[in-house]
Design a protein around this motif. Structure first.
Motif, short mmCIF file in Angstrom:
data_model
loop_
_atom_site.label_atom_id
_atom_site.label_comp_id
_atom_site.label_asym_id
_atom_site.label_seq_id
_atom_site.Cartn_x
_atom_site.Cartn_y
_atom_site.Cartn_z
N TRP A 80 11.28 12.04 1.16
CA TRP A 80 10.00 12.74 1.05
C TRP A 80 9.93 13.91 2.04
N ILE B 85 0.84 -1.20 0.00
CA ILE B 85 0.00 0.00 0.00
C ILE B 85 0.87 1.25 0.00
N TYR B 86 1.87 1.28 0.86
CA TYR B 86 2.74 2.46 0.94
C TYR B 86 3.48 2.67 -0.38
N GLY C 78 2.78 1.52 -3.34
CA GLY C 78 1.86 1.83 -4.42
C GLY C 78 1.43 3.28 -4.43
N VAL C 79 1.08 3.80 -3.26
CA VAL C 79 0.67 5.20 -3.17
C VAL C 79 1.82 6.13 -3.53
N ARG C 80 2.99 5.87 -2.97
CA ARG C 80 4.14 6.75 -3.21
C ARG C 80 4.59 6.73 -4.68
N SER C 81 4.46 5.60 -5.34
CA SER C 81 4.90 5.50 -6.73
C SER C 81 4.08 6.37 -7.67
N PHE C 82 2.86 6.71 -7.25
CA PHE C 82 1.98 7.51 -8.11
C PHE C 82 1.86 8.97 -7.66
N MET C 83 2.48 9.32 -6.54
CA MET C 83 2.30 10.67 -6.00
C MET C 83 2.99 11.75 -6.83
#
Length: 269
Positions: A255, A43-44, A46-51
Motif C-alpha cells: 500500500w 477491521i484492517y 475488511g477496510v482494505r479489501s474494499f478500498m
C-alpha cells in the motif's frame, strides 16, 4: 461399591458454581488480548479489501494478498495475473471476492481459531475454573456451529489460494526494469512461506497425508510426509497468529509503496 453421582457435574446440565470464579489472578487478560488481536485484523482486512487503492505496485509488480487473485475488469492494469474473465464489479464487492470467503471460512473453522474465539468472544468457557454465561451447550451439532465440520473442504481451497499467492511472490521478481530484488520481494516471500507453514500445519492437512493409513510401514512416503506435517502441527497456533501479522505487514508495505508514500528498498536492480 456404589457411588453417588454429583448433580453439578453429571447429566445434561452444566457445572453449577455459586461464584463466577475463585481465581484471584488476571484470568480475563488472555481472552481480552485475543479479542483485541482478532478484532484489529478483521477491521484492517475488511477496510482494505474494499478500498480498491494501493493494492498493486506497477513498477515492481507487488500485489497484496488481500486482492489476489484479481480477476475483474475493475482490477488495475497488470494486477490480474490470470486474466479478467469477470466484468466490472460494483464497489460493495471486493475484487478478490472469489478467494476471501474461502480464506475467511478456513480461518473461522480452524481448530485453533475456534478455541480462540469460543473462549474470548463467546466465553465458552472464558478460562479454566471460570463459569460461563451459557446455560446450555450443544457443541458443533447444530446451526450455525455445525458448519465448522466443513473445515477440511476450506483447507483444499486455502491450499489452492496459497499456491496463487506463491505465484504472485515469484512474478514480483520481474518488474518494469526486468529481474530485481527489493525489500518488497523479501516481505512477499516471507509472508507466503509462513502462509504455507500455517496451511500445511492444519489438522486437516495432517489427516489428508496420513489419515486412514493402517500400516505406516507399507506407505513410507506418506508416513514421512505425515511426520513432517505433524512437526508443523505442534506450531499451528503460533503460525495462526504470525500469519495475521505478516498479512497486515505485506499489505501495508505494498500500500505504502504503490501510493509513493515510501520508496521500495532495492538490493538488485
Amino acid at each position: 461399591m456404589a457411588t453417588t453421582a454429583d448433580p453439578g457435574t453429571s447429566g445434561r446440565t452444566r457445572a453449577r458454581l455459586a461464584a463466577r470464579t475463585l481465581r484471584t489472578d488476571r484470568w480475563w487478560l488472555p481472552p481480552l488480548v485475543t479479542t483485541l488481536g482478532l478484532a484489529t485484523f478483521v477491521i484492517y482486512a475488511g477496510v482494505r479489501s474494499f478500498m480498491r487503492t494501493g493494492y498493486w505496485d506497477s513498477e515492481h509488480h507487488y500485489l497484496t494478498p488481500f486482492y489476489s487473485p484479481c480477476l475483474s475488469d475493475s482490477c488495475v492494469p497488470g494486477s490480474a495475473h490470470f486474466g479478467t474473465p469477470i466484468g466490472e464489479l460494483p464497489g460493495f464487492i471486493p475484487l478478490a471476492f472469489l478467494s476471501l470467503p474461502f480464506l475467511l471460512g478456513f480461518r473461522l473453522t480452524c481448530y485453533y481459531y475456534r478455541k480462540a474465539y469460543y473462549r474470548s468472544i463467546w466465553l465458552s468457557p472464558p478460562a479454566c475454573a471460570v463459569t460461563e454465561p451459557h446455560s446450555r451447550y450443544t457443541g458443533e451439532t447444530r446451526l450455525p456451529l455445525i458448519v465448522q465440520n466443513a473445515h477440511r473442504y476450506f483447507f483444499y481451497a486455502a491450499f489452492v489460494i496459497t499456491v496463487i499467492n506463491t505465484y504472485d511472490a515469484i512474478v514480483a521478481f520481474d518488474g518494469e526494469q526486468g529481474f530485481g530484488i527489493g525489500l518488497g520481494n523479501v516481505i512477499l516471500l516471507v509472508n507466503v512461506a509462513l502462509l504455507w507453514c500455517y496451511t500445511l500445519s492444519c489438522h486437516s492437512c495432517r489427516h489428508v497425508v496420513g489419515g486412514r493409513l493402517k500400516h505406516f510401514s507399507r506407505n513410507p512416503v506418506r508416513y514421512w510426509i505425515w511426520t513432517q506435517v505433524s512437526k508443523l502441527n505442534t506450531r499451528h497456533m503460533q503460525f495462526a497468529w504470525i500469519t495475521l501479522g505478516t498479512l497486515v505487514l505485506t499489505d501495508l508495505y505494498v500500500w505504502l509503496v504503490s501510493t509513493d508514500v515510501i520508496a521500495d528498498l532495492r538490493f538488485v536492480n
